[in-house]
Structure formats: structure tokens, C-alpha cells
Design a protein around this motif. Structure first.
Motif, PDB file in Angstrom:
ATOM      1  N   LEU A  72       6.277   3.265   6.519  1.00  0.00           N
ATOM      2  CA  LEU A  72       5.322   2.500   7.323  1.00  0.00           C
ATOM      3  C   LEU A  72       6.026   1.683   8.399  1.00  0.00           C
ATOM      4  CD1 LEU A  72       2.847   1.319   4.535  1.00  0.00           C
ATOM      5  CD2 LEU A  72       2.475   3.066   6.270  1.00  0.00           C
ATOM      6  N   TRP A 120      -2.402   5.748   4.561  1.00  0.00           N
ATOM      7  CA  TRP A 120      -2.524   4.790   5.652  1.00  0.00           C
ATOM      8  C   TRP A 120      -3.779   3.924   5.548  1.00  0.00           C
ATOM      9  CZ3 TRP A 120      -0.976   7.580  10.886  1.00  0.00           C
ATOM     10  CH2 TRP A 120       0.384   7.898  10.840  1.00  0.00           C
ATOM     11  N   VAL A 164      -2.240   2.742  12.495  1.00  0.00           N
ATOM     12  CA  VAL A 164      -1.936   2.307  11.135  1.00  0.00           C
ATOM     13  C   VAL A 164      -1.494   0.846  11.103  1.00  0.00           C
ATOM     14  CG1 VAL A 164       0.486   3.080  11.210  1.00  0.00           C
ATOM     15  CG2 VAL A 164      -0.694   2.927   9.026  1.00  0.00           C
ATOM     16  N   SER A 165      -0.892   0.345  12.186  1.00  0.00           N
ATOM     17  CA  SER A 165      -0.354  -1.013  12.186  1.00  0.00           C
ATOM     18  C   SER A 165      -1.372  -2.069  12.578  1.00  0.00           C
ATOM     19  CB  SER A 165       0.851  -1.097  13.138  1.00  0.00           C
ATOM     20  OG  SER A 165       1.871  -0.212  12.739  1.00  0.00           O
ATOM     21  N   THR A 189       5.800   8.586   1.836  1.00  0.00           N
ATOM     22  CA  THR A 189       5.206   7.448   2.547  1.00  0.00           C
ATOM     23  C   THR A 189       5.517   6.112   1.874  1.00  0.00           C
ATOM     24  OG1 THR A 189       3.398   8.913   3.186  1.00  0.00           O
ATOM     25  CG2 THR A 189       3.069   6.562   3.523  1.00  0.00           C
ATOM     26  N   ARG A 243      -0.502  11.527   5.418  1.00  0.00           N
ATOM     27  CA  ARG A 243      -0.850  10.225   5.992  1.00  0.00           C
ATOM     28  C   ARG A 243      -1.998   9.524   5.270  1.00  0.00           C
ATOM     29  NH1 ARG A 243      -0.823  12.095  12.407  1.00  0.00           N
ATOM     30  NH2 ARG A 243       1.383  12.679  12.499  1.00  0.00           N
TER      31      ARG A 243
END
Length: 692
Positions: A309, A497, A325-326, A433, A494
């Protein structure tokens, strides 16, 4: 001469209003500081949502990006000014308070101990076994589902026993918001000096460069051909962020790469950090500043792996999926939490706006958004709010689904080759991940203990829903079924996420131990100790964002996110006065960099991975692969006759090779290549023009 009583009265009468004015100014300043994180992030959401809508509408009217950008600027000024004025009036009209109520209850404080302890034990077991290599994946999968079921039932019972308790938004202290603003500003500054060379930048930044230089949105292939070949089916022209960067560069009169990395990226970095702060501040039962610090440390120290991440934070924020995602994920959790607490129509607006933002950032949003709103909807369904779950689902998914449907009707379905290029099962997805070892255990603790770390009420319901949804996805066979049904095998890794993992990991330092509940100072010491242990674990077991093992270079001054030597060589080739027309054939690394430098120099192969979309066995792809192997100087190259034929078919005009590539230089006369330019070391290159 006035008497003493008169002077005392006058001075006393003057001092009181002065003190009140000073107090009022301090109160207004505190209110402004407290409001800034929300004001900045909400304003950015509405602004980018407006840009995305205008960008999509521009296709109907055939508007150039420069025109769309000017319309957007005017709209931002008008709409943004109106919204900011209304928000400021509400803020100044309300009573300013810098006092926070006592620590909020976490769900664990009010749950039945008979079921709480076994559930936490299952959560810890799942986290430990998921992070250890060599343990059969069925163990953490079963333990995770057991922990998720326990969390769902316990949070549901706590809600129904005291509905709405703990759902009030925490009071925002000005010093806490000030800390978040300073930390976010430092993150923005750091983004200028950290450079990660990402292969996908040839598409993302290359598209911005194309838009800036040509004032056209490329709807077909722009990397291999001049919009002759079909576009990459995995990158439909839905995303608007690259066009915004290109239009911004054209508007400012600077290179699109500079607009991306010097102007846009620092802004995105600040917004990403503030988005994380807003979720932690909303969900944390106590010590939000400490939790925010730990979360930032997690992102800074846990990089290296391409799917970590932290890798999708500063090193890749300029790519839409990094910002998604952030920033989008934590903000959407904030907006859903606020709306479910108030169920006000006006609080639906930011949810709709951020779904548009997600659509404009990345096509991955179409996969992650249903998981996120589904997890939140599960929390709503647990307490009988099915109408709210339906409304939230429609608000989040309406625009993204509509954009995908329109795009697929216009461009056709995604190619099966791209969709099935790679696949990671449940174990592979977790360890890719969320990682393995100590870091994998910490990530597992954040995932499965999350429902017991957050505030009571809506945060607990939503965290339990996220844990349950992720636990089901990690059951063996589930991702395989999703892959078969959706054709999204290449990006299913992903799926984690949608869980706001950095925030939940930060909240690990807010664990409240019952024996310490009445000793505030001792609780603070324990919290600080936990934070120190977590940050120490990140530093020891992780790969820092600024490490070369994260494929990152740290520069003394702001730079483009490219290897500097390649950048200089490509600019040198671009500026050659007698460079002949036709495609450029050069070493693969230089050809991958050239579209970021300029769209005027067309290259034989921008990136070999993208050829999958055009059939690797086709002549279209094979010609490019053969010529790239020749320019790279590999041991085995095609015969001269095949190389010459490929150059003819692709209309190669310039061939540049490193001086160390003796094989290519020796074969130059046989291929009809005549030297016309050379560059001295470092980065010694010789360029030839084709005469036959």
C-alpha cells in the motif's frame, strides 16, 4: 486633572472589549484551522468531480481539453466560492469549541465478554497464521471468517442495545487539525524529491504529454501509432486525471510532466494525507493524532513490494489508482459514515461526487467501489436499514456503471487476453498486498481486529462489514469464482483496497486496556509505547519509501520521476536538427521514456507489455519485439533480412543505440544505416538514419 477612579474606569472599560476581540479572533482562527482539512478535501472532491463530468460531456460537443479546462476553472471559482462561503458562515455562526469530550467508547467496551474474547482470539489467530509462511491457508481463512462473524454479531448487538450511541462526530480540536495540516504539507514537499520510475508512466504521463502538445484527447492508440490502432482495452478513456494534467500544463505553458510532478503531485499528496486524517479523526475512539502518525509511518516504511500500500502512496500518487486507494477510499468511508449518522440528503452529495472522482481516477474503481459500498451496506443491513443500504449503493455506483456501459458500447468489450494475464488466489492476494512476516501479522491485526478498534456506532458497523467482506474474499475458491465470472483476473489482487487498512493499523495504538481505563496518564503512556513498537516494527521489517529497494531515488532538488540519464538522452535525440522523419528505434528503456518527453518523436515500442492487447504473435507485435531486441543488444536477434523488412513495414527513420551495443553497430551498414549523430559519455549513444 482626572481622578484615579476615572482612570481606572476608563481603562477597565477599554480593556474588556479588547480582550473580547482577541478571544474572538483566536476563536475564529481555531475554527478555521479545524475546518481546513474538511474544506480542502471536500473542495477538491467537488472540483475534480466537476472536471470529470465536463471532461465526459466534452466528448459529446467535441471540445478541446484547453476549452474544457477554462470552463472548469470558471465553474470552480463560482461553485467553490459559493460553497466555501456557506460553509464558513456555518462555522463562524456555530459556537467555537477547542474542548473534546472524553474518550469515546470503543465497541469492545460494551460487548458481551463471553463472546468477545473468543472472537478476538480468532482474529489474532487469523492475523498470525496469515502472516506466517508455510501455514496452510485454510487455517487463517477459517479463523478469519470466525472472527468476522463474531465481530458482525457483536457490533450488531451493541448497536441494537443502544442505537445511535457513539455515532456523533468527534469534536475537532484546532491543534489536532493543525498537526494534520503540517504533516500533510511535509508529505507534499517530500513528493517533489522522491522519484520512482514506474513502467506505467509511459501511458499515464505520456497521455498528459500528448494532450498538452496536441490539445486532443486520444481515443485510439497513441503509444505505437498515431491513433490508428485500437486503444488499450484495459485503459478506456474514462479516466480524466491524465487529461487534467495535460490541460494544466498547456494552460500554464509548462511541460506536461512538470505540471504532473511539480504542480499536481504535491497537491495530491497533501489531499491524500488529509483524507487519511479525516477517516482516523472520524473513527478513532481516542488519540487520533497518534493513530494518524502511526498510519503515515506505515505508508512511509512499508514499501518495496510493487503491491504494498505504501508503494501506491507518494511513489505513485500521480497515477489515478494511487490516488484512488490513498484518498478516495478513506474519504468515501468518511462520507458514508456521516450520511448514515444523519441520513440527510445534503450528505448524499459528497458520496455522489466522490464516486464521480473515483471514475475519473481509474477504471479499477468499478471493481473496488461495489466491494466498499457492499461492506458498508452490510453494516446497514445488520441493523435493519435496508433502504439506506439501497440508497447508498445507488449513490456510489450509478455514475461509474453508467460510464462503463457507455464506454463498452462505444469501444467494445475488454479483451480476454488482458483480463486473464495474471491471477493471484486468496493466499497470493493477501501476501502480495498485506505482505508476510511481522508486517503481514500487523496488517492482519488491523483487518480482523478493526471492528474493536474504532468508535461505537456507525464506524463499528462499517468496520465489521469490511472485515466480513474481506474475510469471505479470502476463502479459497472465492476469488477464482470472481475471476471466472468477471474476467478481471489481472487486477483481482487489488480487492483489499476497499478496506481502509492504513487507518485501522494506525488505530492499533488506541487499544484501551480495561485496568487502565481510569488512569488517563497511564493510558497515554501505553498508547505511546504501542505506537513506538508499531513504528519500530515498520522500520525494521519494512522497506522504506526512500530506499533503492523500493525502486526509488531521492534527489536533492525536485526532479521528474525518470532516470535522469535516460531523460537527458531522450531530450538530446528530440533536439537533433537533422533527425529524419519516421519512427525512432532505440533501446527499450529510452523508447519507454520518450513518450513522457514528447509526443513528437514516435517510437517503435513504448512498452512491450502493452503488446498483449494486439496479440503477441501478430506481425504488429513481432516486428516491434524483433527490432527492440536488436536495439537492446540481446544475444539472439533476428536475421538482417527480417530486421530490414520490419523497419520497412514500420517506417523506421532513426536508429539510436548505445555505443556498447557492438552487434547493432556492426550490422548498421547491412541494414542501410548511416551515422549522423553521436553523444559522448556518460550515456554515449550513436544515431543512424535509414537510407534503404
Amino acid at each position: 486633572m482626572p481622578n484615579v477612579d476615572t482612570l481606572v474606569t476608563e481603562r477597565g472599560g477599554a480593556s474588556a472589549p479588547s480582550g473580547e476581540r482577541e478571544q474572538a479572533r483566536t476563536g475564529r482562527l481555531g475554527s478555521l484551522v479545524s475546518a481546513l482539512p474538511a474544506l480542502l478535501t471536500d473542495g477538491a472532491v467537488y472540483a475534480f468531480a466537476l472536471w470529470t463530468v465536463l471532461y465526459h460531456a466534452a466528448f459529446l460537443f467535441d471540445l478541446r481539453p484547453s476549452v474544457t479546462f477554462l470552463v472548469w476553472l470558471v465553474g470552480c471559482v463560482l461553485v467553490g466560492g459559493y460553497v466555501a462561503l456557506r460553509r464558513w458562515r456555518r462555522r463562524t455562526g456555530a459556537a467555537s469549541s477547542d474542548e473534546r469530550d472524553g474518550p469515546a467508547e470503543s465497541p469492545a467496551a460494551t460487548m458481551d465478554r463471553r463472546w468477545l474474547l473468543p472472537t478476538i482470539a480468532a482474529a489474532v489467530l487469523a492475523a498470525v497464521t496469515a502472516g506466517l509462511d508455510g501455514v496452510p491457508w485454510l487455517v487463517p481463512a477459517v479463523a478469519g471468517v470466525a472472527a468476522a462473524v463474531g465481530a458482525v454479531l457483536l457490533t450488531r448487538r451493541a448497536w441494537l442495545a443502544r442505537p445511535g450511541v457513539g455515532s456523533d462526530a468527534p469534536t475537532e480540536r484546532s491543534w489536532q487539525s493543525g498537526y494534520a495540516l503540517v504533516a500533510s504539507g511535509l508529505v507534499g514537499i517530500a513528493s517533489l524529491f522522491i522519484a520512482r520510475n514506474t513502467p506505467d508512466d509511459v501511458f499515464y504521463v505520456g497521455k498528459s504529454v500528448w494532450v498538452a502538445e496536441r490539445d486532443i484527447v486520444p481515443l485510439r492508440d497513441f503509444l505505437f501509432t498515431e491513433q490508428v490502432a485500437a486503444p488499450l482495452s484495459s485503459q478506456p478513456p474514462i479516466a480524466s486525471i491524465e487529461v487534467l494534467a495535460g490541460a494544466l500544463g498547456r494552460f500554464l505553458g509548462i511541460h506536461a510532466a512538470s505540471a504532473t510532478w511539480y504542480v499536481l503531485l504535491p497537491v495530491l499528496a497533501v489531499l491524500a494525507a488529509l483524507s487519511l486524517w479525516r477517516l482516523i479523526q472520524r473513527w478513532a475512539p481516542r488519540r487520533p493524532v497518534l493513530a494518524f502518525t502511526v498510519a503515515l509511518a506505515f505508508l512511509a516504511f512499508v514499501c518495496g513490494d510493487d503491491a504494498a500500500l505504501g508503494t501506491f502512496h507518494l511513489p505513485r500518487l500521480h497515477e489515478g489508482k494511487g490516488m484512488f486507494v490513498s484518498a478516495v477510499v478513506p474519504l468515501l468511508w468518511v462520507y458514508l459514515t456521516r450520511w448514515f449518522d444523519t441520513r440527510s440528503r445534503k450528505d448524499l452529495a459528497p458520496i455522489i461526487a466522490i464516486s464521480i472522482v473515483a471514475t475519473g481516477l481509474t477504471s479499477t474503481s468499478v471493481m473496488i467501489l461495489p466491494l466498499l459500498v457492499g461492506a458498508a451496506g452490510l453494516g446497514m443491513l445488520l441493523v435493519g436499514r435496508w433502504r439506506d443500504a439501497l440508497v447508498a449503493g445507488v449513490a456510489v455506483m450509478a455514475y461509474p456503471i453508467g460510464a462503463v456501459i457507455v464506454t463498452r458500447i462505444a469501444l467494445g468489450p475488454m479483451t480476454s487476453v488482458i483480463a486473464s494475464a495474471q491471477f493471484f488466489d486468496a493466499e497470493g492476494t493477501y501476501r502480495r498486498t498485506l505482505l508476510i512476516g511481522v508486517l503481514g501479522v500487523i496488517c492482519g491485526l488491523g483487518l480482523w481486529c478493526g471492528p474493536f478498534l474504532v468508535r461505537r456506532g456507525t464506524p463499528a458497523l462499517f468496520a465489521a462489514g469490511a472485515t466480513a467482506a474481506m474475510s469471505v474474499l479470502l476463502v479459497p475458491g472465492v476469488l477464482e469464482a470472481l475471476s471466472a465470472g468477471s474476467g478481471l483476473a489481472a487486477v483481482l489482487w487489488r480487492v483489499p483496497w476497499f478496506v481502509p487498512l492504513p487507518a485501522l493499523i494506525g488505530l492499533l495504538c488506541t487499544i484501551d486496556f480495561a485496568p487502565l481505563a481510569r488512569v488517563a496518564a497511564l493510558r497515554a503512556v501505553v498508547g505511546a509505547a504501542l505506537a513506538a513498537v508499531l513504528v519500530g516494527a515498520f522500520a525494521v521489517a519494512g522497506t522504506p519509501m526512500w530506499s533503492v529497494r523500493s525502486f526509488v531515488e531521492v534527489h536533492e532538488r525536485p526532479t521528474w520521476k525518470l532516470p535522469q540519464q535516460r531523460q537527458k538522452i531522450d531530450f538530446w535525440i528530440w533536439n537533433l536538427d537533422d533527425r529524419p522523419p519516421g519512427l525512432l528505434l532505440a533501446p527499450s528503456t529510452l523508447m519507454r521514456t520518450m513518450p513522457i518527453v514528447t509526443s513528437e518523436v514516435r517510437v517503435v515500442m513504448a512498452r512491450n507489455g502493452y503488446l498483449v492487447d494486439y496479440d503477441m504473435n501478430s506481425q504488429f507485435s513481432q516486428d516491434r519485439l524483433k527490432l527492440a531486441a536488436f536495439a537492446d543488444g540481446v544475444d539472439q536477434i533476428a536475421p538482417v533480412s527480417e530486421l530490414a523488412a520490419a523497419m520497412d513495414r514500420l517506417d523506421v527513420g532513426t536508429v539510436c543505440v548505445y555505443n556498447g551495443n557492438r552487434k547493432a553497430r556492426d550490422l548498421a551498414p547491412e541494414l542501410g544505416l548511416v551515422k549522423f549523430a553521436s553523444r559522448k559519455a556518460p550515456g554515449a549513444v550513436t544515431c543512424y538514419r535509414r537510407t534503404a
